[in-house]
Design a protein around this motif. Sequence first.
Motif, PDB file in Angstrom:
ATOM      1  N   SER A   7       0.744  -1.200   0.042  1.00  0.00           N
ATOM      2  CA  SER A   7      -0.043  -0.146   0.085  1.00  0.00           C
ATOM      3  C   SER A   7       1.106   1.265  -0.125  1.00  0.00           C
ATOM      4  CB  SER A   7      -0.999   0.036   1.108  1.00  0.00           C
ATOM      5  OG  SER A   7      -1.696   1.210   1.183  1.00  0.00           O
ATOM      6  N   ALA A   8       1.855   1.272   0.876  1.00  0.00           N
ATOM      7  CA  ALA A   8       2.943   2.434   0.732  1.00  0.00           C
ATOM      8  C   ALA A   8       3.729   2.598  -0.561  1.00  0.00           C
ATOM      9  CB  ALA A   8       3.776   2.187   2.172  1.00  0.00           C
ATOM     10  N   PHE A   9       4.024   1.498  -1.006  1.00  0.00           N
ATOM     11  CA  PHE A   9       4.850   1.553  -2.370  1.00  0.00           C
ATOM     12  C   PHE A   9       3.869   2.146  -3.256  1.00  0.00           C
ATOM     13  CE2 PHE A   9       6.125  -0.041  -6.412  1.00  0.00           C
ATOM     14  CZ  PHE A   9       7.440   0.210  -6.380  1.00  0.00           C
ATOM     15  N   PHE A  10       2.707   1.549  -3.481  1.00  0.00           N
ATOM     16  CA  PHE A  10       1.775   2.278  -4.590  1.00  0.00           C
ATOM     17  C   PHE A  10       1.492   3.500  -4.283  1.00  0.00           C
ATOM     18  CE2 PHE A  10       1.611  -2.647  -5.848  1.00  0.00           C
ATOM     19  CZ  PHE A  10       1.923  -2.486  -7.013  1.00  0.00           C
ATOM     20  N   THR A  11       1.176   4.104  -3.190  1.00  0.00           N
ATOM     21  CA  THR A  11       0.825   5.375  -2.802  1.00  0.00           C
ATOM     22  C   THR A  11       1.978   6.232  -3.203  1.00  0.00           C
ATOM     23  OG1 THR A  11      -0.674   4.589  -0.671  1.00  0.00           O
ATOM     24  CG2 THR A  11       0.232   6.983  -0.897  1.00  0.00           C
ATOM     25  N   GLY A  12       3.232   5.908  -2.920  1.00  0.00           N
ATOM     26  CA  GLY A  12       4.528   6.559  -3.278  1.00  0.00           C
ATOM     27  C   GLY A  12       4.339   6.528  -4.690  1.00  0.00           C
ATOM     28  N   LEU A  13       4.000   5.420  -5.545  1.00  0.00           N
ATOM     29  CA  LEU A  13       4.090   5.587  -6.965  1.00  0.00           C
ATOM     30  C   LEU A  13       3.114   6.308  -7.570  1.00  0.00           C
ATOM     31  CD1 LEU A  13       5.399   4.026  -9.465  1.00  0.00           C
ATOM     32  CD2 LEU A  13       3.413   2.365  -9.265  1.00  0.00           C
ATOM     33  N   GLY A  14       1.958   6.410  -6.952  1.00  0.00           N
ATOM     34  CA  GLY A  14       0.881   7.237  -7.450  1.00  0.00           C
ATOM     35  C   GLY A  14       1.187   8.932  -7.189  1.00  0.00           C
ATOM     36  N   SER A  15       1.702   9.113  -5.983  1.00  0.00           N
ATOM     37  CA  SER A  15       1.954  10.329  -5.640  1.00  0.00           C
ATOM     38  C   SER A  15       3.136  10.862  -6.575  1.00  0.00           C
ATOM     39  CB  SER A  15       2.218  10.389  -4.263  1.00  0.00           C
ATOM     40  OG  SER A  15       1.308   9.854  -3.327  1.00  0.00           O
ATOM     41  N   GLY A  16       3.999  10.268  -6.815  1.00  0.00           N
ATOM     42  CA  GLY A  16       5.235  10.395  -7.587  1.00  0.00           C
ATOM     43  C   GLY A  16       4.824  10.897  -8.898  1.00  0.00           C
ATOM     44  N   LEU A  17       4.019   9.992  -9.617  1.00  0.00           N
ATOM     45  CA  LEU A  17       3.540  10.060 -11.008  1.00  0.00           C
ATOM     46  C   LEU A  17       2.762  11.491 -10.969  1.00  0.00           C
ATOM     47  CD1 LEU A  17       2.603   6.480 -12.126  1.00  0.00           C
ATOM     48  CD2 LEU A  17       4.569   8.053 -12.893  1.00  0.00           C
ATOM     49  N   ALA A  18       1.764  11.578 -10.025  1.00  0.00           N
ATOM     50  CA  ALA A  18       0.839  12.774  -9.946  1.00  0.00           C
ATOM     51  C   ALA A  18       1.768  14.331  -9.941  1.00  0.00           C
ATOM     52  CB  ALA A  18       0.189  12.922  -8.831  1.00  0.00           C
ATOM     53  N   LEU A  19       2.873  14.185  -9.321  1.00  0.00           N
ATOM     54  CA  LEU A  19       3.778  15.275  -9.182  1.00  0.00           C
ATOM     55  C   LEU A  19       4.863  15.419 -10.116  1.00  0.00           C
ATOM     56  CD1 LEU A  19       4.548  15.272  -5.136  1.00  0.00           C
ATOM     57  CD2 LEU A  19       2.876  16.909  -6.763  1.00  0.00           C
ATOM     58  N   ILE A  20       5.456  14.191 -10.771  1.00  0.00           N
ATOM     59  CA  ILE A  20       6.507  14.350 -11.772  1.00  0.00           C
ATOM     60  C   ILE A  20       5.840  14.753 -13.265  1.00  0.00           C
ATOM     61  CG2 ILE A  20       8.390  13.079 -12.809  1.00  0.00           C
ATOM     62  CD1 ILE A  20       8.559  11.925 -10.136  1.00  0.00           C
ATOM     63  N   VAL A 133      10.910  17.341  -2.203  1.00  0.00           N
ATOM     64  CA  VAL A 133      11.503  17.348  -0.892  1.00  0.00           C
ATOM     65  C   VAL A 133      10.396  17.512   0.262  1.00  0.00           C
ATOM     66  CG1 VAL A 133      13.084  18.473   0.768  1.00  0.00           C
ATOM     67  CG2 VAL A 133      13.923  18.022  -1.498  1.00  0.00           C
ATOM     68  N   VAL A 134       9.587  18.717  -0.373  1.00  0.00           N
ATOM     69  CA  VAL A 134       8.418  19.237   0.832  1.00  0.00           C
ATOM     70  C   VAL A 134       7.259  18.096   0.345  1.00  0.00           C
ATOM     71  CG1 VAL A 134       7.049  20.982   1.439  1.00  0.00           C
ATOM     72  CG2 VAL A 134       9.445  21.413   0.710  1.00  0.00           C
ATOM     73  N   LEU A 135       6.682  18.130  -0.518  1.00  0.00           N
ATOM     74  CA  LEU A 135       5.448  17.555  -0.541  1.00  0.00           C
ATOM     75  C   LEU A 135       5.545  15.767  -0.502  1.00  0.00           C
ATOM     76  CD1 LEU A 135       3.579  19.509  -3.514  1.00  0.00           C
ATOM     77  CD2 LEU A 135       3.283  19.479  -0.873  1.00  0.00           C
ATOM     78  N   LEU A 136       6.320  15.379  -1.134  1.00  0.00           N
ATOM     79  CA  LEU A 136       6.632  13.971  -1.207  1.00  0.00           C
ATOM     80  C   LEU A 136       7.347  13.407   0.155  1.00  0.00           C
ATOM     81  CD1 LEU A 136       8.053  12.964  -4.694  1.00  0.00           C
ATOM     82  CD2 LEU A 136       5.549  12.382  -3.722  1.00  0.00           C
ATOM     83  N   GLY A 137       8.219  14.319   0.778  1.00  0.00           N
ATOM     84  CA  GLY A 137       8.702  14.137   2.113  1.00  0.00           C
ATOM     85  C   GLY A 137       7.634  14.199   3.047  1.00  0.00           C
ATOM     86  N   SER A 138       6.584  15.093   2.939  1.00  0.00           N
ATOM     87  CA  SER A 138       5.318  15.148   4.066  1.00  0.00           C
ATOM     88  C   SER A 138       4.778  13.842   3.952  1.00  0.00           C
ATOM     89  CB  SER A 138       4.758  16.233   3.573  1.00  0.00           C
ATOM     90  OG  SER A 138       5.295  17.532   3.873  1.00  0.00           O
ATOM     91  N   LEU A 139       4.242  13.517   2.656  1.00  0.00           N
ATOM     92  CA  LEU A 139       3.295  12.247   2.290  1.00  0.00           C
ATOM     93  C   LEU A 139       4.119  11.107   2.898  1.00  0.00           C
ATOM     94  CD1 LEU A 139       2.196  13.060  -1.224  1.00  0.00           C
ATOM     95  CD2 LEU A 139       0.904  13.165   0.714  1.00  0.00           C
ATOM     96  N   ALA A 140       5.667  10.943   2.590  1.00  0.00           N
ATOM     97  CA  ALA A 140       6.185  10.026   3.382  1.00  0.00           C
ATOM     98  C   ALA A 140       6.075   9.727   4.758  1.00  0.00           C
ATOM     99  CB  ALA A 140       7.633  10.089   2.817  1.00  0.00           C
ATOM    100  N   ALA A 141       6.282  10.669   5.390  1.00  0.00           N
ATOM    101  CA  ALA A 141       6.256  10.916   6.924  1.00  0.00           C
ATOM    102  C   ALA A 141       4.935  10.360   7.435  1.00  0.00           C
ATOM    103  CB  ALA A 141       6.165  12.297   7.365  1.00  0.00           C
ATOM    104  N   SER A 142       3.714  10.461   6.694  1.00  0.00           N
ATOM    105  CA  SER A 142       2.393  10.178   6.802  1.00  0.00           C
ATOM    106  C   SER A 142       2.248   8.770   7.030  1.00  0.00           C
ATOM    107  CB  SER A 142       1.411  10.791   6.184  1.00  0.00           C
ATOM    108  OG  SER A 142       1.412  10.103   4.847  1.00  0.00           O
ATOM    109  N   GLN A 143       3.252   7.954   6.412  1.00  0.00           N
ATOM    110  CA  GLN A 143       3.296   6.379   6.355  1.00  0.00           C
ATOM    111  C   GLN A 143       3.855   5.601   7.544  1.00  0.00           C
ATOM    112  OE1 GLN A 143       1.785   5.140   3.625  1.00  0.00           O
ATOM    113  NE2 GLN A 143       1.347   6.991   2.927  1.00  0.00           N
TER     114      GLN A 143
END
Length: 206
Positions: A7-20, A133-143
């Motif tokens: 779940s964390a991996f695919f959340t990171g994958l989706g979040s990364g694609l949404a921003l990149i 750094v800021v957005l993905l870092g914040s989302l990572a912290a929530s995991q």
Amino acid sequence: MTTVDLSAFFTGLGSGLALIVAIGAQNAFVLRQGIRREHLFPVLAVCILSDAVLILLGTAGIGKLTETAPLVLDVIRWAGAAFLLAYAVLSFRRAIRPAALEATGGGRRTVAAAVLTCLSLTWLNPHVYLDTVVLLGSLAASQGPEGRWVFAAGAVAASTLWFSALGFGARLLAPVFARPIAWRVLDLAIGVFMVVLALSLMRSSL
């Protein structure tokens, strides 16, 4: 890998694609290099490794430092705006006088020049820091303590997939750019886009 990890991996994958996956200076440069098939591997390596470093820094908590030091982002904004304007001038020159630029050696970059341009477009862009750094870092912290690194792995995977697809997929456009006029239109569009980005950076610093 557990269900939580997946779940964390695919959340990171989706979040990364949404921003990149967005039109930006870095993506425009990769697209152009991909169409030209010029130094693509080192350019992709710079993009992917830079994103990985920034994502990992954000996951480690550096994002909080960036938020508390706005002066750093201001310096990056003005430096980035100056670089984007200089890059826009070169793009306009290619669009107006492509033959003249080829004659002066400006048509094709060396590997070093391509890598330095890519590094500048990446590290002098404040939006890169805000996104990775800021957005993905914040989302990572929530995991949570363990899930954040799995999230980061997913975000790095997203960056790798996107830049690889953009760079190698650009070859499909090669028939269109077999005509010189297509390159002039692309360079004109890139020049205008760089000016718009530079102006937006300057406005955000005022």
